[in-house]
Write a protein that holds these residues in place. Structure first.
Motif, PDB file in Angstrom:
ATOM      1  N   LYS B 335       0.822  -1.207   0.000  1.00 12.74           N
ATOM      2  CA  LYS B 335       0.000   0.000   0.000  1.00 12.74           C
ATOM      3  C   LYS B 335       0.861   1.263   0.000  1.00 12.74           C
ATOM      4  O   LYS B 335       0.556   2.239  -0.674  1.00 12.74           O
ATOM      5  CB  LYS B 335      -0.898  -0.024   1.230  1.00 12.74           C
ATOM      6  CG  LYS B 335      -2.035   0.934   1.170  1.00 12.74           C
ATOM      7  CD  LYS B 335      -2.963   0.720   2.343  1.00 12.74           C
ATOM      8  CE  LYS B 335      -3.850   1.931   2.519  1.00 12.74           C
ATOM      9  NZ  LYS B 335      -4.580   1.884   3.763  1.00 12.74           N
ATOM     10  N   GLU B 336       1.955   1.216   0.753  1.00 13.20           N
ATOM     11  CA  GLU B 336       2.818   2.388   0.847  1.00 13.20           C
ATOM     12  C   GLU B 336       3.728   2.530  -0.368  1.00 13.20           C
ATOM     13  O   GLU B 336       3.956   3.626  -0.855  1.00 13.20           O
ATOM     14  CB  GLU B 336       3.719   2.226   2.065  1.00 13.20           C
ATOM     15  CG  GLU B 336       3.530   3.203   3.162  1.00 13.20           C
ATOM     16  CD  GLU B 336       4.346   2.746   4.356  1.00 13.20           C
ATOM     17  OE1 GLU B 336       5.571   2.832   4.282  1.00 13.20           O
ATOM     18  OE2 GLU B 336       3.743   2.261   5.332  1.00 13.20           O
ATOM     19  N   ASN B 337       4.280   1.396  -0.834  1.00 14.94           N
ATOM     20  CA  ASN B 337       5.391   1.464  -1.772  1.00 14.94           C
ATOM     21  C   ASN B 337       5.070   1.052  -3.202  1.00 14.94           C
ATOM     22  O   ASN B 337       5.899   1.244  -4.084  1.00 14.94           O
ATOM     23  CB  ASN B 337       6.536   0.578  -1.281  1.00 14.94           C
ATOM     24  CG  ASN B 337       7.123   1.071   0.010  1.00 14.94           C
ATOM     25  OD1 ASN B 337       7.147   2.265   0.261  1.00 14.94           O
ATOM     26  ND2 ASN B 337       7.575   0.159   0.838  1.00 14.94           N
ATOM     27  N   ALA B 338       3.906   0.470  -3.441  1.00 15.42           N
ATOM     28  CA  ALA B 338       3.680  -0.063  -4.787  1.00 15.42           C
ATOM     29  C   ALA B 338       2.372   0.401  -5.419  1.00 15.42           C
ATOM     30  O   ALA B 338       2.323   0.670  -6.609  1.00 15.42           O
ATOM     31  CB  ALA B 338       3.711  -1.584  -4.755  1.00 15.42           C
ATOM     32  N   ILE B 339       1.314   0.497  -4.617  1.00 21.79           N
ATOM     33  CA  ILE B 339       0.007   0.800  -5.187  1.00 21.79           C
ATOM     34  C   ILE B 339      -0.124   2.299  -5.453  1.00 21.79           C
ATOM     35  O   ILE B 339       0.228   3.113  -4.601  1.00 21.79           O
ATOM     36  CB  ILE B 339      -1.093   0.363  -4.201  1.00 21.79           C
ATOM     37  CG1 ILE B 339      -1.122  -1.156  -4.102  1.00 21.79           C
ATOM     38  CG2 ILE B 339      -2.447   0.909  -4.594  1.00 21.79           C
ATOM     39  CD1 ILE B 339      -1.535  -1.828  -5.360  1.00 21.79           C
TER      40      ILE B 339
END
Lengths: 342, 503
Positions: B335-339
């Motif tokens: 959620k933090e790094n990819a989406i």
């Protein structure tokens, strides 16, 4: 909530599912009120129609400049930034345009006159605006300073330096033969600013929806960390957004000068940053970036423009109009909140 | 205190996600709420937490029907919801976080002394060695979790819902958390414990309930079931039994890292990986494994030491050049790094390759769709339309979309950081299959994971990191969870070191 059929079902689905629905609805209400405010004191339908469409052209023309500025602002805000320096860039670029074009100006000095001189001046003005935007962009992207602070600083710098510089030499005047750029009439109406606005909006719509740059802007505004880890050159995207905003602002400045024939370096463009931000927000763009659209921004500009016109027709005193603008901005965000929660 | 759900129905638009769920919890019980992502666990708990209202059916507290309209209503009834993503205020101190939102006051001013002493008392009564004056940001993940629980207790919670509390914890931190949960249950607090880790719930919980497609398919005493039975109920069919991974045909060396270091994060790290190999790197929290690959991938490029990509020296100055060189890094914390939550399934799945579909800046949509739909079909990604937002998908499907994002770049080296975080059992299996297949097709793969089981199942060789250095290399018969733990804990003072590294 049970899914209903028919009109109510359609309305519910649009209300919750379509981010531009409430904005469009608000505009429709404004337009109906505005039409009613024209009154019924007409001899014939033709008479009414003439008044109606003339009024509309005035609304659109008066908002063309701030409309173009808002489109640039929309890109900046979608990328997660903000540009408070648009009004000052407007003045700085406009001053350069006049200096280049003045009868005894810089272009005349190198022997360039007539429409070629005008084209060169307009082009250089846009390039200068892009450079000023680039200053913002570099400070935000490479300096890592929050955009609010960077552009608050450059807002002060650009205007104050322009004011100081312009009161030193002689005040350049605008050669009226170029006024046609904005003032050329069709069917008795001065529509050129509207045409420029719509063309710019069309180009920017394509830029936002059909190019890699447009998707990268959304990605950076929506989740900067994910954008970086996906190999997107986040800094370059940010720089280009401010450059774009600067270029658009200076183009708006050219249109404005050709229309009015002069520029007041102390007051021109002041408040543009807030008007543009208001239009972008009313148009459904999220302040923190990621969500927003060109169409929404156009609607936002129109809502505020039509409302001003309505207040004018109703004879509301000018000082009070700003209050209504404030109410509309807050109400628009309240209306959009249900989309976020559902 | 007794909580009962009676025939709860809930729909979102036209789809019903809970079909008459009935469930009960007594004080002092630890109930494992199990089920795949999308089975309805979160919906049910959000109803209890006051975030959603049921369409039909009722919730009873001690036999009295209740209606929770807001989270505050449910807190008022002694129900606390500890969400998967924690919400501590890092700039405040521990005791301030414990009292966040219900600060004690004397007149107009905060009563800091009372808050501090009450918080200290609470921590002491639970046997927790955390200083109430430390700043929240200085604590490690498990301590933050524990402070969050104390906050719930401070509100006189009699029932605590814990949504996957162990995903971001290392094993010794999990043990600490479990002790606390058992103490609470002994004091009569009811616990609802949501987790995908079956060994963990088997160890901790006294009862279980399994949700599948919005209905309870099994419930009972934990002592009466095995983890195999639980996983069968969860997925609805028997899982294929897995074989430990064995090295297949290995190709030439793809990446060689020669003694790289970066500040306090990692020191003198060396390893190499060959085409077709799946190399695992594991360790406890704060071991520095993610930091190594963030550096290699150009996110924090200021490391020292030499790296060779296919024999040639390589040093990515930014993420873009790493992508161009043929590296792919699937980060942890999706959620933090990819989406990118505001982009569609299609754009999330092609974010790293957008320029490839580009002619003079103009995006060629058919090519983009074609390139995404290949892997999407292979990975069996379940989505409505390509233009739906990525956030409408379940965790497992989101992760597959991110995998597709990287496999469309045709990388030479694929690095997966915690690839099955917050992913249900079925999707986990599918992700393992994908990883094995791309390795068999000749890609070099590195899997970073804190779950020993994942490393053993997936990798043919594993490195164990401890406090920023590689302390062990395991393969063949040595590669088992027991050996991994032996290296990962380093020594008897492992806890102290791990805490230092976390600071």
């Amino acid at each position: 909530m049970k899914a209903k059929h028919g009109f109510i079902g359609w309305f519910q689905a649009q209300w919750t599912g379509n981010p531009l629905f409430s904005t469009t609805l608000a505009l429709a209400v404004m337009v109906i009120l505005q039409t009613l405010a024209l009154g019924t004191d007409f001899d014939s339908f033709g008479d009414w129609w003439t008044t109606f469409y003339r009024n509309w052209i005035i609304v659109l023309r008066n908002n063309a400049t701030v409309g173009i500025v808002s489109l640039g602002m929309a890109f900046v805000i979608i990328s997660g930034g903000i540009d408070l320096a648009v009004g000052s860039t407007f003045v700085a670029a406009g001053a350069l345009f006049l200096l280049l074009l003045d009868g005894g100006g810089w272009l005349a000095a190198i022997g360039l006159t007539g429409w070629p001189a005008f084209a060169a001046a307009a082009l250089l003005c846009v390039v200068a605006g892009a450079l000023l935007g680039g200053v913002n962009g570099v400070l935000v992207a490479n300096g890592g300073i929050p955009p609010f602070i960077v552009t608050l600083g450059t807002m002060k710098i650009f205007r104050s330096v322009t004011q100081d510089f312009m009161q030193r030499g002689h005040n350049p005047s605008f050669p009226q033969e170029f006024a046609d750029f904005s003032c050329l009439t069709f069917g008795g109406q001065m529509v050129m600013p509207i045409v420029y606005w719509l063309v710019v909006a069309g180009l920017l719509w394509v830029l936002s929806r059909r190019t890699v740059f447009g998707s990268h802007v959304v990605a950076v505004g929506s989740n900067e960390r994910a954008a970086k880890l996906a190999g997107i050159q986040v800094r370059s995207v940010k720089r280009r957004v401010y450059i774009l905003a600067g270029a658009l602002v200076s183009f708006a400045s050219v249109i404005q000068i050709c229309r009015i024939g002069s520029m007041d370096y102390s007051n021109a463009g002041s408040g543009y940053e807030m008007d543009a931000i208001a239009a972008v927000i009313v148009g459904g763009t999220r302040m923190s970036g990621g969500r927003g659209s060109i169409v929404g921004t156009m609607l936002g500009v129109l809502i505020i423009g039509v409302m001003n016109n309505l207040l004018n027709l109703m004879g509301v005193p000018p000082f009070l109009r700003e209050a209504f603008k404030g109410v509309v901005v807050v109400a628009a965000v309240l209306l959009q909140r249900k989309e976020a929660t559902s | 205190m007794r909580i009962e759900f009676d025939q709860i129905h809930k729909s979102f638009g036209p789809t019903e996600v809970l079909h008459g769920v009935s469930l009960s919890l007594e004080g002092g019980q630890i109930l494992a709420l199990l089920g795949e992502n999308g089975a309805g666990k979160s919906t049910l708990m959000n109803i209890l937490g006051g975030l959603l209202r049921p369409d039909a059916g009722e919730v009873r507290v001690d036999g009295q029907p209740v209606q929770f309209r807001t989270p505050n209503d449910s807190i008022g009834h002694g129900i606390a919801f500890i969400h998967q993503e924690l919400s501590p205020v890092n700039d405040l101190q521990v005791y301030e976080n414990v009292f966040l939102g219900r600060e004690l006051r004397r007149g107009l001013f905060l009563d800091r002394a009372a808050m501090r002493s009450q918080a200290a008392q609470l921590l002491q009564s639970l046997d927790i060695p955390i200083d109430v004056d430390s700043h929240m940001r200085d604590l490690d993940a498990s301590s933050k979790q524990i402070v969050e629980i104390c906050r719930a207790l401070q509100c006189q919670a009699r029932v605590i819902i814990m949504d996957e509390p162990t995903t971001s914890l290392a094993e010794h931190e999990i043990a600490l958390l479990f002790t606390l949960v058992r103490n609470l249950a002994a004091q009569g607090v009811g616990i609802i414990f949501i987790s995908h880790k079956l060994n963990e719930v088997k160890e901790l919980c006294s009862r279980y309930a399994v949700l599948r497609n919005g209905a309870v398919v099994a419930e009972g005493e934990m002592a009466d079931v095995t983890t195999e039975e639980l996983s069968e109920w969860i997925v609805g069919h028997e899982l294929a039994h897995w074989q430990p991974a064995r090295a297949g045909q290995l190709g030439s060396e793809v990446l060689r890292v020669d003694g790289i270091s970066r500040g306090r994060e990692f020191r003198d790290v060396s390893f190499s990986v060959r085409a077709g190999e799946i190399l695992g790197i594991t360790g406890l929290l704060g071991d520095g494994r993610s930091e190594v690959f963030r550096s290699l991938f150009g996110d924090t490029p200021d490391y020292e030491g030499r790296v060779f990509l296919e024999g040639r020296p390589f040093h990515a100055r930014n993420t873009w050049s790493a992508v161009r060189a043929g590296l792919a890094y699937v980060p942890s914390n999706r959620k933090e790094n990819a989406i990118v939550p505001d982009l569609s399934v299609l754009f999330n799945g092609t974010l790293a390759t957008l320029r490839a579909y580009c002619r003079c800046g103009w995006l060629c949509r058919p090519r983009q769709e074609q390139d995404f739909q290949g892997p999407a079909r292979d990975f069996r990604v379940k989505y409505g339309r390509l233009d739906d937002l990525i956030t409408t998908l379940s965790g497992g499907n989101q992760q597959k979309v991110i995998l597709a994002r990287w496999l469309t770049t045709h990388p030479r080296l694929l690095v997966l950081d915690n690839p099955t975080q917050g992913v249900d059992i079925g999707a986990k299996q599918e992700i393992y299959d994908i990883v094995r297949r791309v390795a068999a097709e000749g890609m070099a793969v590195i899997v970073l994971s804190g779950e020993g089981q994942e490393i053993v199942r997936l990798c043919s060789r594993a490195l164990v990191m401890y406090h920023g250095t590689i302390v062990g290399e395991l393969q063949d018969d040595e590669l088992n969870e027991h050996e991994i733990m032996r290296y990962a804990t380093g020594s008897k003072t492992a806890t102290a070191h791990a805490n230092q590294a976390g600071e």
